[in-house]
Design a protein around this motif. Structure first.
Motif, mmCIF file in Angstrom:
data_model
loop_
_atom_site.group_PDB
_atom_site.id
_atom_site.type_symbol
_atom_site.label_atom_id
_atom_site.label_comp_id
_atom_site.label_asym_id
_atom_site.label_seq_id
_atom_site.Cartn_x
_atom_site.Cartn_y
_atom_site.Cartn_z
ATOM 1 N N HIS A 133 -14.784 30.075 -25.392
ATOM 2 C CA HIS A 133 -14.478 31.307 -25.866
ATOM 3 C C HIS A 133 -13.150 31.415 -26.585
ATOM 4 O O HIS A 133 -12.957 31.870 -27.793
ATOM 5 C CB HIS A 133 -14.580 32.428 -24.934
ATOM 6 C CG HIS A 133 -14.364 33.670 -25.526
ATOM 7 N ND1 HIS A 133 -15.069 34.266 -26.433
ATOM 8 C CD2 HIS A 133 -13.422 34.794 -25.409
ATOM 9 C CE1 HIS A 133 -14.911 35.519 -26.801
ATOM 10 N NE2 HIS A 133 -13.653 35.765 -26.129
ATOM 11 N N LYS B 216 -10.725 42.425 -22.099
ATOM 12 C CA LYS B 216 -11.045 41.497 -23.227
ATOM 13 C C LYS B 216 -10.163 41.628 -24.158
ATOM 14 O O LYS B 216 -9.815 40.748 -24.957
ATOM 15 C CB LYS B 216 -12.641 41.796 -23.352
ATOM 16 C CG LYS B 216 -13.003 41.031 -24.691
ATOM 17 C CD LYS B 216 -14.381 41.340 -25.145
ATOM 18 C CE LYS B 216 -14.802 40.693 -26.379
ATOM 19 N NZ LYS B 216 -16.103 40.991 -26.650
ATOM 20 N N GLU C 173 -7.705 38.662 -25.773
ATOM 21 C CA GLU C 173 -7.870 38.253 -27.196
ATOM 22 C C GLU C 173 -6.348 38.591 -27.739
ATOM 23 O O GLU C 173 -5.762 37.666 -28.497
ATOM 24 C CB GLU C 173 -8.820 38.938 -27.735
ATOM 25 C CG GLU C 173 -10.224 38.559 -27.415
ATOM 26 C CD GLU C 173 -11.253 39.322 -28.221
ATOM 27 O OE1 GLU C 173 -10.800 40.416 -28.924
ATOM 28 O OE2 GLU C 173 -12.517 38.997 -27.781
#
Length: 244
Positions: free
Chosen positions: A232, A206, A210
């Motif tokens: 997202h 994750k 990002e």
């Protein structure tokens, strides 16, 4: 894969083709790399490969005969039709996506030019692709052919140690690569992000995604124009905008 490079300066390729990844790829049988001096195919008694342009103008042009004959020679025992690629500043800009496309071929032929250009019949009746590294002019096509060969060969199966080695490269997923760290955790007070030493692989993935998105947003936002963003990712980009 077989890659033939037609060039007037085959000696330029000896170091690049015989070291590092390209050397190992050949040793593993993943690729066969050849350089062909198309001057050897000239029927001119002085072995000339260039001539003056019709209509006048500065400089000399590469004549069609040596290049056509050189291509026909390297294709004699080829069962599949090769991609014949002209190194040309007017060509399509070379990208990771193009490297991935070419990596699926069995036979590539790169043609490296010099002088003021090519006889137009080479472009119209011989080549399948025209590629350029960018909006600038090099002395010849050799450097571009080396770069493209390296970019293509490293994508072939079993050339790199792990499939992830190139799948996570910048541009392969449409995003720039995430930041990476190695030991020690604390180097002169500069710390590795705690998430990377947590052992939580889900959180690590994750964080990496990002960071890739943030780095792309700040450094190459143009890449996001052609990416289909998830909900997202859209939320994250709005967050980046607020932070900036």
């Amino acid at each position: 894969m077989k890659i033939d490079v037609l060039t007037l300066f085959p000696e330029m390729f000896s170091g690049v083709f015989n070291d590092s990844i390209l050397k190992r790829a050949q040793e593993r049988g993943a690729v066969e790399l050849n350089t062909v001096n198309f001057r050897d195919f000239s029927t001119n008694k002085h072995k000339k490969v260039d001539d003056y342009p019709y209509g006048g103008g500065a400089g000399m042009l590469l004549a069609p005969q040596p290049i056509f004959d050189a291509v026909e020679s390297v294709c004699q025992n080829t069962k599949t039709k090769p991609r014949i690629i002209l190194m040309c500043p007017q060509g399509e800009r070379f990208t990771q996506a193009k490297a991935e496309e070419l990596a699926k071929e069995e036979h590539l032929i790169f043609i490296c030019g010099h002088y003021e250009g090519f006889d137009e019949r080479i472009r119209e009746h011989l080549v399948t692709d025209e590629l350029s590294l960018g909006d600038y002019v090099l002395t010849g096509g050799e450097l571009a052919a080396m770069v493209m060969t390296d970019a293509v060969v490293r994508l072939l199966p079993d050339v790199l140690g792990k499939q992830e080695s190139h799948e996570n490269d910048s541009f392969s997923m449409g995003l720039l690569e995430f930041p990476q760290y190695t030991r020690p955790v604390d180097f002169r007070g500069m710390m590795v992000p705690p998430v990377l030493t947590s052992g939580n692989h889900k959180e690590i993935e994750k964080w990496r995604h990002e960071q890739s998105l943030y780095r792309t947003y700040t450094r190459r936002p143009d890449l996001l124009d052609s990416r289909e963003l998830t909900d997202h990712e859209k939320i994250l980009i709005e967050k980046f905008k607020q932070q900036s």
